[in-house]
Design an enzyme around this catalytic site. Structure first.
Site, mmCIF file in Angstrom:
data_model
loop_
_atom_site.group_PDB
_atom_site.id
_atom_site.type_symbol
_atom_site.label_atom_id
_atom_site.label_comp_id
_atom_site.label_asym_id
_atom_site.label_seq_id
_atom_site.Cartn_x
_atom_site.Cartn_y
_atom_site.Cartn_z
ATOM 1 N N GLU A 34 -1.224 -5.533 8.589
ATOM 2 C CA GLU A 34 -0.423 -4.927 9.655
ATOM 3 C C GLU A 34 -1.032 -5.204 11.023
ATOM 4 O OE1 GLU A 34 0.131 -0.748 8.870
ATOM 5 O OE2 GLU A 34 0.963 -1.124 6.881
ATOM 6 N N GLU B 120 9.372 -4.049 10.454
ATOM 7 C CA GLU B 120 9.719 -2.752 9.858
ATOM 8 C C GLU B 120 10.261 -1.787 10.907
ATOM 9 O OE1 GLU B 120 6.891 -1.013 7.137
ATOM 10 O OE2 GLU B 120 7.941 0.907 7.143
ATOM 11 N N ASP C 66 0.849 -1.201 0.000
ATOM 12 C CA ASP C 66 0.000 0.000 0.000
ATOM 13 C C ASP C 66 0.887 1.255 0.000
ATOM 14 O OD1 ASP C 66 0.883 -0.066 2.616
ATOM 15 O OD2 ASP C 66 -1.101 0.154 3.521
HETATM 16 O O1 KIV Z 1 3.532 -1.098 1.649
HETATM 17 C C1 KIV Z 1 4.683 -1.553 1.614
HETATM 18 O O2 KIV Z 1 5.444 -1.348 0.660
HETATM 19 C C2 KIV Z 1 5.118 -2.354 2.747
HETATM 20 C C3 KIV Z 1 6.572 -2.706 2.832
HETATM 21 C C4 KIV Z 1 7.346 -1.521 3.184
HETATM 22 C C5 KIV Z 1 6.818 -3.826 3.738
HETATM 23 O O3 KIV Z 1 4.336 -2.681 3.577
#
Ligand code: KIV
Length: 256
Positions: free
Chosen positions: A96, A163, A25
């Site tokens: 998440e 992250e 996202d």
């Molecule tokens: O949205 C994204 O690109 C992510 C990565 C940074 C893991 O969630």
């Protein structure tokens, strides 16, 4: 793992040899120009994932569940995860959160959809976290992250993104986990790594987090290509004879 958001970027990262393509996202920021990921919708994600699936031949495609697509209730979360697989052609979804989303992970996994977890800095909670900051720096948040990883694993997640966490904590979580961890700003000791492709290639020029290594500077190269085009059109160097089509002389005479 690297991100892709459309057909050409999927072809690039697939040909480059990644195992997993994440339709992140993060597309909200690096493709759609928003300040964060919160405005990204299911429809945005479905649209972009379809293009990525068309562009990838070898890598597994993971669909990033956008903000509010899995928070209302388990049924809605499962329906949205199902759309990622059925309509867009992804092979897995990512969402998440830790213990609070474990029941949702379990429901989706029970339906046969592989789920990737994502803990540490979770950009969809940016307002709660107070910004894009390193997570797990004190004992209680570090312990919570270890418990979050365990809860995701027990709920059936097949891997977990970590992250922006201290590398030592990422190493502890990776050591305890029985599923692979994939780090972004989490140091060398994760089982895998992920970056936003537009950061790695230098296509997104507005800023780059500390954990990004730029392997190219394509934004500048693209601007310079456009500048050359503008100059060559201006001074009639383009199009050249090899870029043009011609007609037979006798036909031309008739038209005059
Ligand atoms: O949205 C994204 O690109 C992510 C990565 C940074 C893991 O969630």
């Amino acid at each position: 793992m690297l991100t892709a958001y459309d057909y050409p970027s999927a072809r690039v990262v697939d040909s480059g040899g990644v195992d997993v393509i994440l339709v992140g996202d993060s597309l909200g920021m690096v493709v759609l120009g928003y300040d964060n990921t919160l405005s990204v919708t299911m429809e945005d994600m479905l649209h972009h994932t379809k293009a990525v699936v068309r562009g990838s031949q070898k890598a597994m495609v993971v669909f990033d569940m956008p903000f509010l697509s899995y928070h209302v209730n388990r049924e809605e979360a499962l329906r949205n995860a199902g759309r990622a697989i059925q309509e867009a052609g992804a092979q897995a979804v990512k969402l998440e959160g830790g213990q609070e989303v474990a029941p949702v992970v379990e429901t989706i996994v029970k339906a046969g959809i592989p789920v990737m977890g994502h803990i540490g800095l979770t950009p969809q909670s940016i307002h709660q976290l107070g910004g894009f900051k390193v997570q797990g720096k004190d004992e209680s948040t570090a312990r919570k992250m270890i418990d979050d990883a365990r809860a995701l694993e027990q709920a059936g997640a097949f891997s977990i993104v970590l992250e922006t966490v201290p590398w030592q904590l990422a190493r502890i979580i990776t050591g305890k986990a029985t599923v692979p961890t994939i780090g972004i700003g989490a140091g060398l000791h994760c089982d895998g790594q992920v970056l936003v492709t537009h950061d790695l290639l230098g296509i997104f020029d507005r800023f780059a987090p500390k954990f990004v290594r730029r392997y190219a500077n394509l934004y500048l190269e693209m601007v310079s290509a456009v500048e050359r085009y503008v100059a060559e059109v201006g001074n009639s160097e383009f199009p050249a004879p090899e870029h043009t089509f011609s007609m037979k002389e006798e036909l031309l005479e008739k038209l005059k």
